[in-house]
Design a protein around this motif. Structure first.
Motif, mmCIF file in Angstrom:
data_model
loop_
_atom_site.group_PDB
_atom_site.id
_atom_site.type_symbol
_atom_site.label_atom_id
_atom_site.label_comp_id
_atom_site.label_asym_id
_atom_site.label_seq_id
_atom_site.Cartn_x
_atom_site.Cartn_y
_atom_site.Cartn_z
ATOM 1 N N VAL A 1 1.078 -1.225 -0.168
ATOM 2 C CA VAL A 1 0.186 0.186 0.329
ATOM 3 C C VAL A 1 0.805 1.372 0.200
ATOM 4 O O VAL A 1 1.646 2.117 0.658
ATOM 5 C CB VAL A 1 -0.619 -0.353 0.927
ATOM 6 N N GLY A 2 0.220 2.279 -0.801
ATOM 7 C CA GLY A 2 1.384 3.122 -0.989
ATOM 8 C C GLY A 2 2.982 3.293 -2.343
ATOM 9 O O GLY A 2 2.822 4.313 -2.461
ATOM 10 N N SER A 3 2.290 2.305 -2.473
ATOM 11 C CA SER A 3 3.732 1.959 -3.717
ATOM 12 C C SER A 3 3.097 1.098 -4.978
ATOM 13 O O SER A 3 2.547 1.500 -6.603
ATOM 14 C CB SER A 3 4.617 1.570 -3.416
ATOM 15 N N GLN A 4 2.764 0.226 -4.757
ATOM 16 C CA GLN A 4 1.466 -0.728 -5.277
ATOM 17 C C GLN A 4 -0.088 -0.841 -5.879
ATOM 18 O O GLN A 4 -0.595 -1.158 -6.212
ATOM 19 C CB GLN A 4 2.476 -2.268 -5.365
ATOM 20 N N TRP A 5 -0.245 -0.317 -4.663
ATOM 21 C CA TRP A 5 -1.823 0.441 -4.219
ATOM 22 C C TRP A 5 -2.371 1.777 -3.302
ATOM 23 O O TRP A 5 -1.420 1.852 -2.200
ATOM 24 C CB TRP A 5 -2.449 -0.939 -3.180
#
Length: 347
Positions: free
Chosen positions: A62-66
């Motif tokens: 979360v934050g990079s891929q989501w």
């Protein structure tokens, strides 16, 4: 955990308890059975798991891929799209476009709250679409979308429908026709099923499989460690390069809508040279049907009348044909007998 759960399901599908001396045979039979019969659901092997498209605890992607928006809250145990509060919208979207032609998404989720029967809402949508991270009226996302939406609808907006809720349905759109929220999407859905998904004290799962133009949706919401078919339809065309996501919304009524995990698996499927030569990113989302989805609006079951006949319908047709033959034979015999009796009077 997912591989172990799949192994348990393999045993559950056979429905037999086997002694330790038969475990080796069971493993081989389970493999053959799953390949031959249940090929529409993956075995959850880690080597097919695509982590760049998967959301799992402790949600490090979360934050990079989501990315997430709206009321979404990420904790160590779940991703809460909406709290049990009125007028909330939340979503979480994969930032990496999917270029796989054949895939399967397993979603572990929870829908729970204080509302009693028909006093809760609105539901969750699982997406594979061109649009991402856009808040809108369709369960927290846009109603005019390009791609696939699988809707877990917990509240009946159409008072004239005799459909039981919660209801799971699917829609494929090229952006030209919006989802009709007032009719619970009946005019555009491909089909669906009723599934009791609220306030369960066990895990609830949804599987979405797309392979060689066939869309299959399965559910496991009864704590039986086995999949139950919800929808299976051929002729579906989805392009590559779209995004996976999940969203939810509440209105005057509310629920907690939680995503526990989204695990995406690559399916190893052979394609013809013609299929491989296509530019799959240029395909327009569509469904090849004998009738328009709008024909479905006057069918309270939500199933297309143009879909192939199921087993019981074939049985009824054969039974009617057999009865017709018997009736004709009896009538013919009576007529023939009376004709013979008349002929005897002239001798």
């Amino acid at each position: 955990m997912d591989a172990g759960r799949s192994a348990i399901r393999g045993v559950g599908l056979f429905g037999a308890a086997v002694s330790s001396m038969d475990l080796r045979c069971l493993a081989l039979l389970s493999l053959l059975h799953c390949v031959a019969v249940f090929g529409d659901i993956t075995d959850g092997n880690a080597e097919h798991l695509k982590r760049e498209h998967s959301l799992m605890k402790p949600y490090q992607g979360v934050g990079s891929q989501w990315d997430f928006s709206g009321s979404t809250l990420v904790t160590s145990q779940y991703v809460r799209l909406t709290p049990d509060e009125r007028s909330k919208q939340g979503s979480i979207w994969n930032t990496v476009p999917c270029f796989l032609k054949d895939w399967e998404m397993h979603v572990q989720f929870r829908v729970h709250g204080l509302g009693k029967k028909n006093l809760h809402g609105d539901g969750i949508a699982i997406w594979y679409t061109k649009e991402r991270l856009q808040l809108g009226p369709l369960y927290g996302s846009v109603a005019n979308f390009h791609g696939l939406a699988v809707v877990l609808d917990t509240y009946p907006n159409d008072d004239t429908s005799d459909r039981s809720f919660p209801y799971i349905s699917a829609m494929v759109s090229n952006g030209s026709v919006p989802y009709d929220h007032g009719k619970d999407g009946r005019s555009t859905e491909l089909g669906g099923c009723t599934a009791e998904i609220r306030n369960k004290d066990h895990d609830t799962y949804l599987a979405i499989r797309y392979s060689k133009g066939r869309l299959t949706i399965m559910v496991d919401v009864d704590d039986r460690n086995e999949w139950k078919e919800c929808l299976d339809i051929a002729g579906v065309r989805l392009p590559t390069g779209y995004f996976f996501g999940a969203s939810a919304a509440t209105g005057d009524l509310s629920d907690n809508h939680d995503i526990i995990s989204m695990k995406m698996y690559q399916l190893m499927v052979e394609h013809t040279p013609e299929e491989d030569s296509l530019d799959w990113s240029k395909i327009e989302p569509s469904v090849s049907l004998l009738k328009s989805p709008k024909d479905n609006i006057d069918d309270p079951t939500g199933n297309f009348r143009s879909t192939p006949l199921t087993g019981w319908k074939v049985f009824l047709l054969l039974l009617c044909a057999l009865l017709g033959i018997v009736v004709c034979a009896v009538v013919g015999a009576v007529v023939f007998q009376r004709q013979q009796e008349r002929n005897k009077r002239f001798y």
